[in-house]
Design an enzyme around this catalytic site. Structure first.
Site, PDB file in Angstrom:
ATOM      1  N   ARG A   1       0.811  -0.830   0.205  1.00 40.53           N
ATOM      2  CA  ARG A   1       0.264   0.140  -0.008  1.00 40.53           C
ATOM      3  C   ARG A   1       0.653   1.457   0.242  1.00 40.53           C
ATOM      4  O   ARG A   1       0.659   2.737  -0.148  1.00 40.53           O
ATOM      5  CB  ARG A   1      -0.844   0.066   1.262  1.00 40.53           C
TER       6      ARG A   1
ATOM      7  N   TYR B   1     -14.158  22.736 -11.923  1.00 38.92           N
ATOM      8  CA  TYR B   1     -14.174  20.755 -12.543  1.00 38.92           C
ATOM      9  C   TYR B   1     -15.656  20.821 -11.907  1.00 38.92           C
ATOM     10  O   TYR B   1     -15.604  20.595 -10.249  1.00 38.92           O
ATOM     11  CB  TYR B   1     -13.493  19.898 -12.366  1.00 38.92           C
TER      12      TYR B   1
ATOM     13  N   ASP C   1      -5.179  22.798  -9.970  1.00 35.53           N
ATOM     14  CA  ASP C   1      -5.605  21.581 -10.974  1.00 35.53           C
ATOM     15  C   ASP C   1      -4.858  21.959 -12.265  1.00 35.53           C
ATOM     16  O   ASP C   1      -5.267  22.885 -13.255  1.00 35.53           O
ATOM     17  CB  ASP C   1      -7.293  21.509 -10.885  1.00 35.53           C
TER      18      ASP C   1
ATOM     19  N   LYS D   1      -6.155  11.623 -18.000  1.00 34.65           N
ATOM     20  CA  LYS D   1      -6.818  12.298 -18.956  1.00 34.65           C
ATOM     21  C   LYS D   1      -5.002  11.998 -19.801  1.00 34.65           C
ATOM     22  O   LYS D   1      -4.661  11.705 -20.753  1.00 34.65           O
ATOM     23  CB  LYS D   1      -6.460  14.084 -18.398  1.00 34.65           C
TER      24      LYS D   1
END
Ligand SMILES: *Cc1c(COP(=O)(O)O)cnc(C)c1O
Length: 389
Positions: free
Chosen positions: A55, A108, A180, A205
């Site tokens: 993890r 967003y 962002d 993206k």
């Protein structure tokens, strides 16, 4: 030659790679694993080895984190399972009950939902600001403002923000700036050189670039790093080994892909500007765009995502145009090799500004297809629009 070449295309090819570590293989293997063995009690108790638990990172994950940190120019990077989880973890890390956040009205939409639902429940107040506020942000900063969240250009509406002016006002008041940076990628906008403290990538993206994985990346400057690393671990955020590998694989060709997205995007945007059906094109790299001067000052390129506003027509006409498109697909996300188109309406959720446009708005992602074929697809769409209008 210096160990860290400064040219971006060279860095893209070499960042995060250590072939010697993997028997000379050019790419790191896909490490699957939870348990990592320690050789001794002493080592276990001191937690004294590079990898300690699946993890908390594997060589595959670490390779992509190191590459993104180098390209963004930040202190370090952590991967998250999606772009939204990168945003959520960052805001959660930097804000506590009683704090105030300033968030651009152009963000967003799921970022906005996180603020309105989760931050509100935590006792953090959010004020949305006009993305064009610039240095005027100082009038909105309060004693308890801890974070200014920017997205430039803004989702759907493509306003360019004056990030350096916002950052200097925020820093003067002791607040951190989170940006962002998904649209520009680390290639076309240098977040940290422009004053951001945290730069977020929806790596889903352009970094992944092939619409085949979900991934987020949080890159932070030193000051913001401890809180972010703590939250990332406390929430158990980790990414799958294949997804990290796909991120690395996409990253290597990011430079050449973006050049094509940029060129085709600009060509289509200029072509659309001349179409009689189009009222406005929202693309900051077009000289006529209101954000062009700022874009030119701060960015080194533009990606393939922009929007158009049509002259008022019926909903039915827009549906006829979009339903028949053969190359432009309708669907969420962007940044892949394929062209996409989506209708949108910011007037449904903006609160600090009003969306001034009358006609329907469409967001386009220009993919890697031949640009003349894309024009022909849209041209046929406009013919259907005219017949139905
Ligand atoms: C898509 C997107 C996100 C979220 O990324 P996911 O990987 O879909 O969670 C965040 N910011 C922007 C600007 C985006 O376009």
């Amino acid at each position: 030659m210096s160990k860290r070449p400064s040219k971006m295309d060279t860095r893209l090819a070499h960042a995060g790679r250590e072939p010697k570590r993997f028997h000379g293989f050019v790419n790191p293997p896909i490490y699957r694993g939870s348990t990592v063995l320690f050789p001794s009690v002493e080592c276990l108790e001191a937690n004294d080895q590079e990898f300690t638990y699946g993890r908390l990172g594997t060589p595959t994950v670490r390779a992509l984190e190191e590459a993104i940190a180098e390209l963004e120019g930040g202190h370090a990077t952590l991967l998250t399972p999606s772009g939204l989880s990168a945003i959520a973890a960052t805001l959660f890390a930097l804000l506590s009950a009683g704090d105030h956040a300033l968030v651009s009205d152009s963000v967003y939409r799921p970022t906005r939902r996180f603020c309105d639902h989760v931050l509100k429940r935590l006792g953090v107040e959010t004020t949305y600001y006009d993305p064009l506020v610039g240095a005027g942000i100082k009038d909105l900063i309060r004693g308890n403002t801890k974070v200014v969240f920017a997205e430039s250009p803004g989702s759907q509406s493509f306003e360019v923000q004056d990030v350096p002016a916002i950052a200097s006002a925020a820093h003067a008041a002791g607040a951190l700036v989170v940006l962002d940076n998904t649209w520009a990628t680390p290639l076309y906008f240098k977040s940290f050189a422009h004053g951001a403290d945290v730069s977020i990538q929806a790596a889903t993206k352009y970094i992944v670039g092939h619409a085949d994985a979900m991934l987020g990346a949080i890159t932070a400057a030193k000051a913001a790093w401890p809180a972010i690393a703590r939250t990332h671990e406390d929430f158990g955020l980790c990414v799958g080994p294949e997804d990290a590998y796909l991120g690395l694989r996409g990253l290597r060709s990011l430079g050449v892909r973006l050049e094509r997205h940029q060129a085709s995007g600009l060509e289509l945007a200029s072509w659309l500007q001349r179409r009689p059906e189009v009222a406005r094109v929202l693309h900051p790299a077009l000289p006529s765009d209101p954000g062009h001067a700022l874009w030119k000052r701060d960015f080194t390129g533009s990606s393939g995502l922009f929007a158009i506003v049509l002259k008022p027509v019926s909903h039915q006409a827009v549906a006829a145009m979009l339903d028949g498109l053969e190359l432009f697909g309708m669907g969420y996300s962007w940044g892949g090799f394929e062209s996409l188109i989506l209708p949108f309406d910011p007037s449904a959720y903006r609160t600090a500004t009003t969306w001034p446009e009358q006609g329907p708005a469409l967001r386009l992602h220009v993919g890697l297809e031949d640009v003349d074929d894309l024009k022909a697809d849209l041209e046929a769409g406009f013919a259907r629009l005219a017949v139905t209008a």
